[in-house]
Design a protein around this motif. Structure first.
Motif, short mmCIF file in Angstrom:
data_model
loop_
_atom_site.label_atom_id
_atom_site.label_comp_id
_atom_site.label_asym_id
_atom_site.label_seq_id
_atom_site.Cartn_x
_atom_site.Cartn_y
_atom_site.Cartn_z
N MET A 1 -59.73 -59.80 -72.22
CA MET A 1 -60.43 -59.10 -70.81
C MET A 1 -59.31 -58.06 -70.42
SD MET A 1 -62.43 -60.94 -67.97
CE MET A 1 -63.20 -59.89 -66.65
N ALA A 2 -59.66 -56.94 -70.36
CA ALA A 2 -58.72 -55.82 -70.03
C ALA A 2 -58.64 -55.79 -68.26
CB ALA A 2 -59.10 -54.35 -70.10
N ARG A 3 -57.38 -55.73 -67.93
CA ARG A 3 -56.92 -55.64 -66.51
C ARG A 3 -57.51 -54.40 -65.97
NH1 ARG A 3 -52.28 -54.39 -63.58
NH2 ARG A 3 -52.33 -55.25 -61.67
N ARG A 4 -58.09 -54.41 -64.65
CA ARG A 4 -58.59 -53.19 -64.05
C ARG A 4 -57.26 -52.37 -63.23
NH1 ARG A 4 -62.90 -53.10 -59.43
NH2 ARG A 4 -62.51 -51.08 -59.03
N ASP A 5 -57.32 -51.15 -63.54
CA ASP A 5 -55.94 -50.66 -62.68
C ASP A 5 -56.37 -50.45 -61.35
OD1 ASP A 5 -54.06 -49.15 -62.09
OD2 ASP A 5 -54.32 -47.37 -63.72
N THR A 6 -55.50 -50.95 -60.69
CA THR A 6 -55.81 -50.78 -59.11
C THR A 6 -54.86 -49.91 -58.24
OG1 THR A 6 -54.56 -52.91 -58.69
CG2 THR A 6 -57.08 -53.09 -59.01
N SER A 7 -54.27 -49.09 -59.26
CA SER A 7 -53.21 -48.37 -58.65
C SER A 7 -53.73 -47.23 -57.72
CB SER A 7 -52.30 -47.47 -59.65
OG SER A 7 -53.11 -46.56 -60.48
N ILE A 8 -53.06 -46.48 -56.95
CA ILE A 8 -53.45 -45.18 -56.10
C ILE A 8 -53.83 -44.27 -56.92
CG2 ILE A 8 -52.60 -43.59 -54.36
CD1 ILE A 8 -50.66 -46.01 -53.08
N ALA A 9 -53.13 -43.96 -57.95
CA ALA A 9 -53.50 -43.05 -58.96
C ALA A 9 -54.79 -43.10 -59.58
CB ALA A 9 -52.57 -42.60 -60.09
N GLU A 13 -58.22 -40.87 -58.92
CA GLU A 13 -58.97 -40.19 -59.88
C GLU A 13 -60.58 -40.61 -60.12
OE1 GLU A 13 -58.20 -38.03 -62.45
OE2 GLU A 13 -56.24 -37.72 -61.07
N LEU A 14 -60.58 -42.05 -60.02
CA LEU A 14 -62.21 -42.41 -59.77
C LEU A 14 -62.87 -41.91 -58.69
CD1 LEU A 14 -64.17 -44.44 -60.68
CD2 LEU A 14 -63.36 -46.05 -58.95
N LEU A 15 -62.35 -41.87 -57.51
CA LEU A 15 -63.12 -41.07 -56.35
C LEU A 15 -63.18 -39.54 -56.46
CD1 LEU A 15 -61.21 -43.03 -53.61
CD2 LEU A 15 -63.84 -42.85 -53.88
N ALA A 16 -62.30 -39.04 -57.05
CA ALA A 16 -62.47 -37.42 -57.73
C ALA A 16 -63.38 -37.24 -58.44
CB ALA A 16 -61.22 -36.99 -58.12
N ARG A 17 -63.65 -38.09 -59.62
CA ARG A 17 -64.88 -38.06 -60.54
C ARG A 17 -66.31 -38.42 -59.67
NH1 ARG A 17 -61.59 -40.82 -64.04
NH2 ARG A 17 -62.44 -42.89 -63.49
N GLU A 18 -66.31 -39.33 -58.88
CA GLU A 18 -67.36 -39.93 -58.20
C GLU A 18 -67.78 -38.59 -57.43
OE1 GLU A 18 -66.77 -43.33 -56.14
OE2 GLU A 18 -66.76 -44.48 -57.90
N THR A 19 -67.09 -37.99 -56.47
CA THR A 19 -67.43 -37.07 -55.58
C THR A 19 -67.53 -35.51 -55.95
OG1 THR A 19 -64.95 -36.81 -54.97
CG2 THR A 19 -66.32 -38.48 -53.82
N GLY A 20 -67.00 -35.41 -57.25
CA GLY A 20 -66.71 -33.95 -57.78
C GLY A 20 -65.70 -33.05 -57.08
N LEU A 40 -47.53 -43.72 -56.55
CA LEU A 40 -48.99 -43.55 -57.15
C LEU A 40 -49.11 -44.85 -57.84
CD1 LEU A 40 -49.59 -39.68 -57.46
CD2 LEU A 40 -50.12 -41.00 -55.70
N GLU A 41 -48.29 -45.44 -58.18
CA GLU A 41 -48.49 -46.69 -59.06
C GLU A 41 -48.46 -47.94 -58.18
OE1 GLU A 41 -49.18 -46.25 -62.18
OE2 GLU A 41 -49.06 -44.31 -61.69
N ALA A 42 -48.55 -47.73 -56.82
CA ALA A 42 -48.51 -48.96 -55.83
C ALA A 42 -50.17 -49.21 -55.85
CB ALA A 42 -48.15 -48.38 -54.55
N ASP A 43 -50.43 -50.68 -55.42
CA ASP A 43 -51.52 -50.99 -55.14
C ASP A 43 -52.70 -50.26 -54.12
OD1 ASP A 43 -53.85 -52.77 -55.52
OD2 ASP A 43 -53.15 -54.08 -54.08
N ALA A 44 -53.65 -49.84 -54.51
CA ALA A 44 -54.50 -49.03 -53.56
C ALA A 44 -55.17 -49.65 -52.49
CB ALA A 44 -55.55 -48.24 -54.45
N ALA A 45 -55.17 -50.96 -52.73
CA ALA A 45 -55.85 -51.92 -51.49
C ALA A 45 -55.73 -51.57 -50.26
CB ALA A 45 -55.89 -53.37 -51.67
N PRO A 46 -54.66 -51.36 -49.81
CA PRO A 46 -54.34 -50.82 -48.50
C PRO A 46 -54.73 -49.39 -48.15
CG PRO A 46 -52.07 -51.74 -49.20
CD PRO A 46 -53.22 -51.57 -50.37
N TYR A 47 -54.97 -48.85 -49.07
CA TYR A 47 -55.42 -47.26 -48.76
C TYR A 47 -56.79 -46.72 -49.30
CZ TYR A 47 -50.33 -47.14 -48.86
OH TYR A 47 -48.87 -47.42 -48.42
#
Length: 145
Positions: A1-9, A13-20, A40-47
């Motif tokens: 099972m692939a680990r999901r990337d939870t980085s800020i970067a 990217e995900l939000l940029a795609r979702e919102t255009g 940008l490689e830090a965990d995105a959870a706090p942000y």
């Protein structure tokens, strides 16, 4: 099972795609983290909430600006049409005034300007009334009323 990337970067990217979001906005967000010394490689959870809010607000602003541009274009079309009607009415009033003074009337402008009727104000018994209806001059009574 692939680990999901939870980085800020990855979150950006995900939000940029979702919102255009435009690339310039994405770069500004990345620049904010860089300026604060946050990797940008830090965990995105706090942000995550702040990032979502920023991207959703930018999306709403972009949509609002797009709608506003459409409304402004419609307003410009309506103002242009209103200006045409006012010019036509002014030309008709000028022809009436020149007829009243006994000068030859300027040529009738081409086109039907909504078929509006222009009537001279009441004369209160001092002068005969005149009505201008679709390019036809109709004289009033010769005696004061």
């Amino acid at each position: 099972m692939a680990r999901r990337d939870t980085s800020i970067a990855a979150a950006i990217e995900l939000l940029a795609r979702e919102t255009g979001a435009p690339q310039a906005f994405v770069e500004r967000i990345r620049g904010l983290f860089h300026a604060r010394g946050v990797s940008l490689e830090a965990d995105a959870a706090p942000y995550r909430i702040a990032l979502e809010l920023a991207f959703r607000r930018e999306q709403l602003l972009r949509r609002g600006a797009h709608e506003m541009r459409g409304q402004l274009e419609e307003l410009e079309r309506q103002l242009h049409r209103l200006g045409q009607v006012f010019r036509a009415q002014l030309e008709r009033l000028q022809r009436l005034e020149s007829m009243r003074r006994g000068r030859p009337a300027p040529a009738e402008p081409s086109g039907d300007f909504l078929g509006w009727t222009i009537e001279a104000p009441p004369s209160f018994g001092t002068r005969p009334q005149t009505r201008f209806v679709r390019g036809i001059l109709v004289p009033g009574p010769k005696e004061p009323q």
